[in-house]
Write a protein that holds these residues in place. Structure first.
Motif, PDB file in Angstrom:
ATOM      1  N   ILE A 188      -5.105  -3.698   2.355  1.00 22.36           N
ATOM      2  CA  ILE A 188      -5.494  -5.113   2.432  1.00 22.36           C
ATOM      3  C   ILE A 188      -4.253  -5.996   2.421  1.00 22.36           C
ATOM      4  CG2 ILE A 188      -6.608  -6.987   1.149  1.00 22.36           C
ATOM      5  CD1 ILE A 188      -8.712  -4.874   0.254  1.00 22.36           C
ATOM      6  N   ASN A 189      -3.339  -5.698   1.520  1.00 23.41           N
ATOM      7  CA  ASN A 189      -2.111  -6.481   1.426  1.00 23.41           C
ATOM      8  C   ASN A 189      -1.272  -6.343   2.697  1.00 23.41           C
ATOM      9  OD1 ASN A 189       0.080  -7.945  -0.153  1.00 23.41           O
ATOM     10  ND2 ASN A 189       1.112  -6.016   0.318  1.00 23.41           N
ATOM     11  N   ARG A 190      -1.188  -5.137   3.224  1.00 21.59           N
ATOM     12  CA  ARG A 190      -0.331  -4.873   4.375  1.00 21.59           C
ATOM     13  C   ARG A 190      -0.885  -5.442   5.665  1.00 21.59           C
ATOM     14  NH1 ARG A 190       1.314   1.287   5.580  1.00 21.59           N
ATOM     15  NH2 ARG A 190       2.196   1.012   3.483  1.00 21.59           N
ATOM     16  N   PHE A 191      -2.192  -5.316   5.861  1.00 21.69           N
ATOM     17  CA  PHE A 191      -2.758  -5.654   7.165  1.00 21.69           C
ATOM     18  C   PHE A 191      -3.557  -6.961   7.189  1.00 21.69           C
ATOM     19  CE2 PHE A 191      -2.402  -0.970   7.062  1.00 21.69           C
ATOM     20  CZ  PHE A 191      -1.480  -0.821   8.086  1.00 21.69           C
ATOM     21  N   ILE A 192      -4.005  -7.427   6.030  1.00 24.19           N
ATOM     22  CA  ILE A 192      -4.759  -8.680   5.976  1.00 24.19           C
ATOM     23  C   ILE A 192      -3.908  -9.796   5.378  1.00 24.19           C
ATOM     24  CG2 ILE A 192      -6.820  -9.843   5.088  1.00 24.19           C
ATOM     25  CD1 ILE A 192      -8.220  -7.123   5.037  1.00 24.19           C
ATOM     26  N   GLY A 193      -3.240  -9.496   4.277  1.00 21.36           N
ATOM     27  CA  GLY A 193      -2.330 -10.470   3.677  1.00 21.36           C
ATOM     28  C   GLY A 193      -2.991 -11.485   2.769  1.00 21.36           C
ATOM     29  N   ARG A 194      -4.285 -11.354   2.533  1.00 25.19           N
ATOM     30  CA  ARG A 194      -5.011 -12.212   1.597  1.00 25.19           C
ATOM     31  C   ARG A 194      -5.910 -11.352   0.723  1.00 25.19           C
ATOM     32  NH1 ARG A 194      -4.924 -17.734   2.812  1.00 25.19           N
ATOM     33  NH2 ARG A 194      -4.342 -18.281   4.959  1.00 25.19           N
ATOM     34  N   ARG A 195      -6.007 -11.700  -0.545  1.00 21.28           N
ATOM     35  CA  ARG A 195      -6.934 -10.995  -1.428  1.00 21.28           C
ATOM     36  C   ARG A 195      -8.356 -11.434  -1.097  1.00 21.28           C
ATOM     37  NH1 ARG A 195      -6.263  -9.322  -7.355  1.00 21.28           N
ATOM     38  NH2 ARG A 195      -4.172 -10.229  -7.161  1.00 21.28           N
ATOM     39  N   PRO A 196      -9.283 -10.514  -0.889  1.00 21.25           N
ATOM     40  CA  PRO A 196     -10.663 -10.900  -0.565  1.00 21.25           C
ATOM     41  C   PRO A 196     -11.310 -11.654  -1.728  1.00 21.25           C
ATOM     42  CG  PRO A 196     -10.274  -8.556  -0.162  1.00 21.25           C
ATOM     43  CD  PRO A 196      -9.108  -9.055  -0.945  1.00 21.25           C
ATOM     44  N   ILE A 197     -12.299 -12.473  -1.390  1.00 23.83           N
ATOM     45  CA  ILE A 197     -13.115 -13.071  -2.445  1.00 23.83           C
ATOM     46  C   ILE A 197     -14.463 -12.359  -2.534  1.00 23.83           C
ATOM     47  CG2 ILE A 197     -11.972 -15.315  -2.234  1.00 23.83           C
ATOM     48  CD1 ILE A 197     -14.541 -16.341  -0.840  1.00 23.83           C
ATOM     49  N   LEU A 198     -14.749 -11.523  -1.538  1.00 24.69           N
ATOM     50  CA  LEU A 198     -15.967 -10.707  -1.541  1.00 24.69           C
ATOM     51  C   LEU A 198     -15.609  -9.320  -1.031  1.00 24.69           C
ATOM     52  CD1 LEU A 198     -19.503 -11.672  -0.219  1.00 24.69           C
ATOM     53  CD2 LEU A 198     -18.436  -9.532   0.500  1.00 24.69           C
ATOM     54  N   ALA A 199     -16.073  -8.298  -1.735  1.00 21.12           N
ATOM     55  CA  ALA A 199     -15.852  -6.918  -1.296  1.00 21.12           C
ATOM     56  C   ALA A 199     -17.126  -6.122  -1.511  1.00 21.12           C
ATOM     57  CB  ALA A 199     -14.692  -6.280  -2.058  1.00 21.12           C
ATOM     58  N   PHE A 200     -17.404  -5.225  -0.568  1.00 24.62           N
ATOM     59  CA  PHE A 200     -18.646  -4.444  -0.592  1.00 24.62           C
ATOM     60  C   PHE A 200     -18.288  -2.979  -0.360  1.00 24.62           C
ATOM     61  CE2 PHE A 200     -23.268  -5.786   0.368  1.00 24.62           C
ATOM     62  CZ  PHE A 200     -23.788  -4.702  -0.324  1.00 24.62           C
ATOM     63  N   GLY A 201     -18.685  -2.114  -1.281  1.00 31.42           N
ATOM     64  CA  GLY A 201     -18.436  -0.687  -1.144  1.00 31.42           C
ATOM     65  C   GLY A 201     -19.648   0.117  -1.557  1.00 31.42           C
ATOM     66  N   ASN A 202     -19.467   1.429  -1.672  1.00 37.73           N
ATOM     67  CA  ASN A 202     -20.591   2.267  -2.084  1.00 37.73           C
ATOM     68  C   ASN A 202     -20.173   3.492  -2.890  1.00 37.73           C
ATOM     69  OD1 ASN A 202     -19.635   3.778   0.406  1.00 37.73           O
ATOM     70  ND2 ASN A 202     -21.358   5.077  -0.190  1.00 37.73           N
ATOM     71  N   SER A 203     -18.867   3.676  -3.107  1.00 42.35           N
ATOM     72  CA  SER A 203     -18.438   4.912  -3.753  1.00 42.35           C
ATOM     73  C   SER A 203     -17.215   4.688  -4.628  1.00 42.35           C
ATOM     74  CB  SER A 203     -18.111   5.972  -2.700  1.00 42.35           C
ATOM     75  OG  SER A 203     -16.889   5.648  -2.043  1.00 42.35           O
ATOM     76  N   ASP A 204     -16.816   5.740  -5.323  1.00 46.18           N
ATOM     77  CA  ASP A 204     -15.611   5.661  -6.156  1.00 46.18           C
ATOM     78  C   ASP A 204     -14.368   5.397  -5.316  1.00 46.18           C
ATOM     79  OD1 ASP A 204     -17.196   6.094  -8.328  1.00 46.18           O
ATOM     80  OD2 ASP A 204     -16.383   8.063  -8.849  1.00 46.18           O
ATOM     81  N   GLY A 205     -14.403   5.741  -4.046  1.00 46.83           N
ATOM     82  CA  GLY A 205     -13.288   5.457  -3.161  1.00 46.83           C
ATOM     83  C   GLY A 205     -13.082   3.972  -2.921  1.00 46.83           C
ATOM     84  N   ASP A 206     -14.087   3.159  -3.300  1.00 49.97           N
ATOM     85  CA  ASP A 206     -13.999   1.706  -3.141  1.00 49.97           C
ATOM     86  C   ASP A 206     -13.650   1.001  -4.449  1.00 49.97           C
ATOM     87  OD1 ASP A 206     -14.913   1.816  -0.383  1.00 49.97           O
ATOM     88  OD2 ASP A 206     -16.884   2.286  -1.214  1.00 49.97           O
ATOM     89  N   LEU A 207     -13.537   1.754  -5.531  1.00 51.97           N
ATOM     90  CA  LEU A 207     -13.349   1.152  -6.841  1.00 51.97           C
ATOM     91  C   LEU A 207     -12.142   0.221  -6.893  1.00 51.97           C
ATOM     92  CD1 LEU A 207     -14.011   0.793  -9.817  1.00 51.97           C
ATOM     93  CD2 LEU A 207     -12.829   2.962 -10.291  1.00 51.97           C
ATOM     94  N   GLN A 208     -11.002   0.687  -6.420  1.00 46.23           N
ATOM     95  CA  GLN A 208      -9.793  -0.133  -6.511  1.00 46.23           C
ATOM     96  C   GLN A 208      -9.888  -1.396  -5.646  1.00 46.23           C
ATOM     97  OE1 GLN A 208      -9.868   3.165  -6.169  1.00 46.23           O
ATOM     98  NE2 GLN A 208      -8.701   4.013  -7.880  1.00 46.23           N
ATOM     99  N   MET A 209     -10.571  -1.315  -4.510  1.00 50.46           N
ATOM    100  CA  MET A 209     -10.776  -2.507  -3.689  1.00 50.46           C
ATOM    101  C   MET A 209     -11.614  -3.533  -4.440  1.00 50.46           C
ATOM    102  SD  MET A 209     -12.408  -2.895   0.170  1.00 50.46           S
ATOM    103  CE  MET A 209     -14.072  -2.337  -0.265  1.00 50.46           C
TER     104      MET A 209
END
Length: 333
Positions: free
Chosen positions: A247-268
């Protein structure tokens, strides 16, 4: 005359009621979501961050929403769809190079023997991915993915993979964009694989897809034509702690909304909610064995364990697929 007036009043009341119901249906931005805490959390969040002059107003440029792909925007069982693509590519390549079929791990792939493939550890899987995802130009790879998506069908649902997307999420993406959000995919899947279908399937353009990637190098082909060539080296893994990095490398902004479904999304989800101002973290909990699949803590695909516990403890929005979604997959697509 009084009876006639009463009858007319009843007709008018019925007509107004029907008109109001139709008007409500037309203005509901998330018609495939059941009314409840999850839907209301989304509506409330969007309302407050877009209310100019309000204490939680967020400038449009900062309205960044990130979505995992596998298990969040489309299904992921019985195995990740990109792996199923790789399996089908092995079958196609073996037809061109028959000597491969007697060697592991390709023999196990052809037999659809996932246990034997798993027994070989990561080495066997990496061989499969190297054969099917490298040693070619990016244009050739994109063409093979596009052809596969056009012809392949899910092994149990018998639907095209592009019809295994979630209708409620398509509505959510549209709703967010209509309210000034920029929507991104941030997924452990291959970035070039996802970019082939993301815009058509979700309305998310290629430049807003962040994923795992292999090394790609510029070169001139045999005819002197410039191309990008895919090598069999991993460059970046966009999963787990890699997601905030991506996210930092390719988007450059911290999201205000994030949607995941697994432990692989925890850090996001942690990274998103760790910022200042209004934040919304959501998790799809796969609870619908009838319409989709039911799985979480012990699943070999899309394991949801630590993220579920932390989400409940921190008050993240846990979307119960069975209870919160009126429908799962799009009808007639």
């Amino acid at each position: 005359m009084s009876k006639l007036r009463t009858f007319a009043a009843v007709l008018i009341a019925v007509a107004l009621s029907a008109w109001n119901a139709a008007a409500i249906a037309q203005t509901d931005p998330l018609p495939s979501w059941n009314d409840g805490k999850s839907k209301q959390a989304i509506l409330d969040f969007v309302a407050k961050v877009t209310r100019e002059g309000g204490p939680d107003f967020v400038k449009p440029a900062e309205r960044v929403a990130t979505f995992d792909n596998d298990g969040t925007l489309w299904a992921e069982q019985p195995v990740y769809f990109q792996l199923l693509f790789a399996f089908d590519e092995v079958k196609r390549m073996v037809a061109e190079k028959p000597a491969l079929k007697s060697n592991e791990p390709y023999r196990s792939v052809l037999a659809r023997d996932l246990k034997a493939l798993a027994a070989g550890g990561n080495k066997g899987l990496m061989q499969v991915m190297a054969l099917t995802h490298s040693g070619m130009a990016t244009d050739a790879f994109n063409a093979s993915v596009d052809k596969w998506l056009t012809s392949a069908r899910h092994p149990t649902k018998q639907r095209p993979y592009t019809e295994m997307v979630y209708q409620p999420q398509l509505e959510l993406l549209t709703y967010l964009r209509a309210n000034g959000f920029k929507t991104f995919i941030v997924s452990g899947g291959g970035v070039e694989f996802m970019r082939v279908f993301a815009e058509k399937a979700y309305g998310i353009p290629p430049e807003q897809v962040v994923g795992s990637s292999g090394v790609v190098k510029f070169r001139l082909d045999a005819g002197g034509k410039p191309e990008l060539f895919k090598e069999s080296k991993i460059e970046f893994v966009d999963d787990g702690p890699g997601k905030p990095v991506g996210i930092n490398r390719f988007i450059g902004r911290r999201p205000i909304l994030a949607f995941g479904n697994s432990d692989g999304d925890l850090q996001m989800l942690q990274y998103t909610t760790g910022g200042s101002g209004p934040r919304l973290a959501l998790i799809v909990h796969h609870t619908d064995a009838e319409r989709e699949w039911a799985y979480d803590r012990t699943s070999h695909i899309g394991k949801l364990d630590k993220a579920l516990d932390e989400g409940k403890a921190k008050g993240w929005t846990i979307v119960d697929m069975k209870a919160d979604w009126k429908t799962v997959f799009p009808a007639g697509r």
